[in-house]
Design a protein around this motif. Structure first.
Motif, PDB file in Angstrom:
ATOM      1  N   ARG A  43       0.802  -1.234   0.000  1.00  0.00           N
ATOM      2  CA  ARG A  43       0.000   0.000   0.000  1.00  0.00           C
ATOM      3  C   ARG A  43       0.827   1.273   0.000  1.00  0.00           C
ATOM      4  O   ARG A  43       0.275   2.352   0.105  1.00  0.00           O
ATOM      5  N   GLN A  44       2.124   1.164  -0.150  1.00  0.00           N
ATOM      6  CA  GLN A  44       2.918   2.384  -0.299  1.00  0.00           C
ATOM      7  C   GLN A  44       2.687   2.979  -1.682  1.00  0.00           C
ATOM      8  O   GLN A  44       2.502   2.266  -2.653  1.00  0.00           O
ATOM      9  N   MET A  45       2.665   4.298  -1.760  1.00  0.00           N
ATOM     10  CA  MET A  45       2.472   5.000  -3.033  1.00  0.00           C
ATOM     11  C   MET A  45       3.841   5.297  -3.644  1.00  0.00           C
ATOM     12  O   MET A  45       4.651   6.004  -3.050  1.00  0.00           O
ATOM     13  N   ILE A  46       4.069   4.764  -4.837  1.00  0.00           N
ATOM     14  CA  ILE A  46       5.363   4.891  -5.488  1.00  0.00           C
ATOM     15  C   ILE A  46       5.172   5.616  -6.813  1.00  0.00           C
ATOM     16  O   ILE A  46       4.365   5.193  -7.646  1.00  0.00           O
TER      17      ILE A  46
ATOM     18  N   PHE B  91      -1.590   8.812   4.433  1.00  0.00           N
ATOM     19  CA  PHE B  91      -0.293   9.022   3.806  1.00  0.00           C
ATOM     20  C   PHE B  91       0.177  10.455   4.047  1.00  0.00           C
ATOM     21  O   PHE B  91      -0.570  11.412   3.853  1.00  0.00           O
ATOM     22  N   CYS B  92       1.423  10.549   4.413  1.00  0.00           N
ATOM     23  CA  CYS B  92       2.102  11.837   4.473  1.00  0.00           C
ATOM     24  C   CYS B  92       2.920  11.976   3.190  1.00  0.00           C
ATOM     25  O   CYS B  92       3.415  10.981   2.639  1.00  0.00           O
ATOM     26  N   TYR B 105       6.621  13.247  -2.652  1.00  0.00           N
ATOM     27  CA  TYR B 105       7.111  11.932  -2.259  1.00  0.00           C
ATOM     28  C   TYR B 105       6.287  11.447  -1.075  1.00  0.00           C
ATOM     29  O   TYR B 105       6.131  12.160  -0.084  1.00  0.00           O
ATOM     30  N   PHE B 106       5.776  10.242  -1.208  1.00  0.00           N
ATOM     31  CA  PHE B 106       4.879   9.697  -0.200  1.00  0.00           C
ATOM     32  C   PHE B 106       5.616   8.820   0.800  1.00  0.00           C
ATOM     33  O   PHE B 106       6.554   8.106   0.446  1.00  0.00           O
ATOM     34  N   GLY B 107       5.137   8.843   2.028  1.00  0.00           N
ATOM     35  CA  GLY B 107       5.571   7.892   3.027  1.00  0.00           C
ATOM     36  C   GLY B 107       4.857   6.563   2.843  1.00  0.00           C
ATOM     37  O   GLY B 107       3.961   6.441   2.000  1.00  0.00           O
ATOM     38  N   PRO B 108       5.206   5.568   3.649  1.00  0.00           N
ATOM     39  CA  PRO B 108       4.619   4.236   3.502  1.00  0.00           C
ATOM     40  C   PRO B 108       3.204   4.121   4.048  1.00  0.00           C
ATOM     41  O   PRO B 108       2.539   3.112   3.834  1.00  0.00           O
ATOM     42  N   GLY B 109       2.749   5.155   4.752  1.00  0.00           N
ATOM     43  CA  GLY B 109       1.384   5.152   5.258  1.00  0.00           C
ATOM     44  C   GLY B 109       1.253   4.609   6.668  1.00  0.00           C
ATOM     45  O   GLY B 109       2.072   3.820   7.134  1.00  0.00           O
ATOM     46  N   THR B 110       0.195   5.069   7.330  1.00  0.00           N
ATOM     47  CA  THR B 110      -0.214   4.517   8.626  1.00  0.00           C
ATOM     48  C   THR B 110      -1.627   3.995   8.453  1.00  0.00           C
ATOM     49  O   THR B 110      -2.529   4.734   8.037  1.00  0.00           O
ATOM     50  N   ARG B 111      -1.794   2.727   8.780  1.00  0.00           N
ATOM     51  CA  ARG B 111      -3.142   2.160   8.723  1.00  0.00           C
ATOM     52  C   ARG B 111      -3.825   2.421  10.054  1.00  0.00           C
ATOM     53  O   ARG B 111      -3.367   1.947  11.097  1.00  0.00           O
TER      54      ARG B 111
END
Lengths: 113, 115
Positions: A43-46, B91-92, B105-111
């Motif tokens: 689910r990371q946005m790349i 997402f940050c 640029y996106f971080g990996p996210g927090t669920r």
């Protein structure tokens, strides 16, 4: 208002084949940017690829290329020589005036071995 | 290569509780963003932040939400009283410049899971 439409919820492609994902957008802005982001199961946005609207030349990044048709407001992504690691959700996104991104609903791509 | 980091990776909370999601943007970036993605839906913009203040916010970003850059490195999103519908991936993102063909640029996210 900006809108981004991805009309293909799901697609599949055989490994090593080529696939094209569609995206259309609507805007009254003249200067904007378009992006394709990949979201694997993690689910990371790349970021996959970026296109500046003022550039006529289509962007390419290795196996990934776009077909940008400004008049038609179309921005498709072509993946050549598809690999199993390309399996992911792909989101088309739009940005105007260096502000926030507007995303489409995504296309789930499955690469079949 | 520098990257955006987010903690925690997964947060479970009870409805009505406050949560703080943390992000460390890339060090020379000046613009910061929060997005959310409800499961199975598209990514939606929440808020952008520059020069220690909110630049832009969406309709989703109501009084229950707040952002802060408490020091030179962290960027936080607080939800004061969580609701079930706040369950989502958050997402940050950060970018270096504005007004340039620069990329977020996106971080990996927090669920976030609200029970």
């Amino acid at each position: 208002a900006q809108t981004v439409t991805q009309s293909q919820p799901e697609m599949s492609v055989q490994e090593a084949e080529t696939v094209t994902l569609s995206c259309t957008y609507d805007t009254s802005e003249s200067n904007y940017y378009l992006f394709w982001y990949k979201q694997p199961p993690s689910r990371q946005m790349i970021l996959v690829i970026r296109q500046e609207a003022y550039k006529q030349q289509n962007a390419t990044e290795n196996r990934f290329s776009v077909n940008f048709q400004k008049a038609a407001k179309s921005f498709s992504l072509k993946i050549s020589d598809s690999q199993l690691g390309d399996t992911a959700m792909y989101f088309c996104a739009f940005e105007a005036g260096a502000n926030n991104l507007f995303f489409g609903t995504g296309t789930r791509l499955t690469v079949i071995p | 290569e520098p990257e955006v980091t987010q903690t925690p990776s997964h947060q479970v909370t009870q409805m009505g509780q406050e949560v703080i999601l943390r992000c460390v943007p890339i060090s020379n970036h000046l613009y910061f963003y929060w997005y959310r993605q409800i499961l199975g839906q598209k990514v939606e913009f929440l808020v952008s932040f520059y020069n220690n203040e909110i630049s832009e916010k969406s309709e989703i970003f109501d009084d229950q939400f707040s952002v802060e850059r408490p020091d030179g490195s962290n960027f936080t999103l607080k939800i004061r009283s969580t609701k079930l519908e706040d369950s989502a991936m958050y997402f940050c993102a950060s970018r270096r410049l504005r007004g340039n063909p620069d990329t977020q640029y996106f971080g990996p996210g927090t669920r976030l899971t609200v029970l």
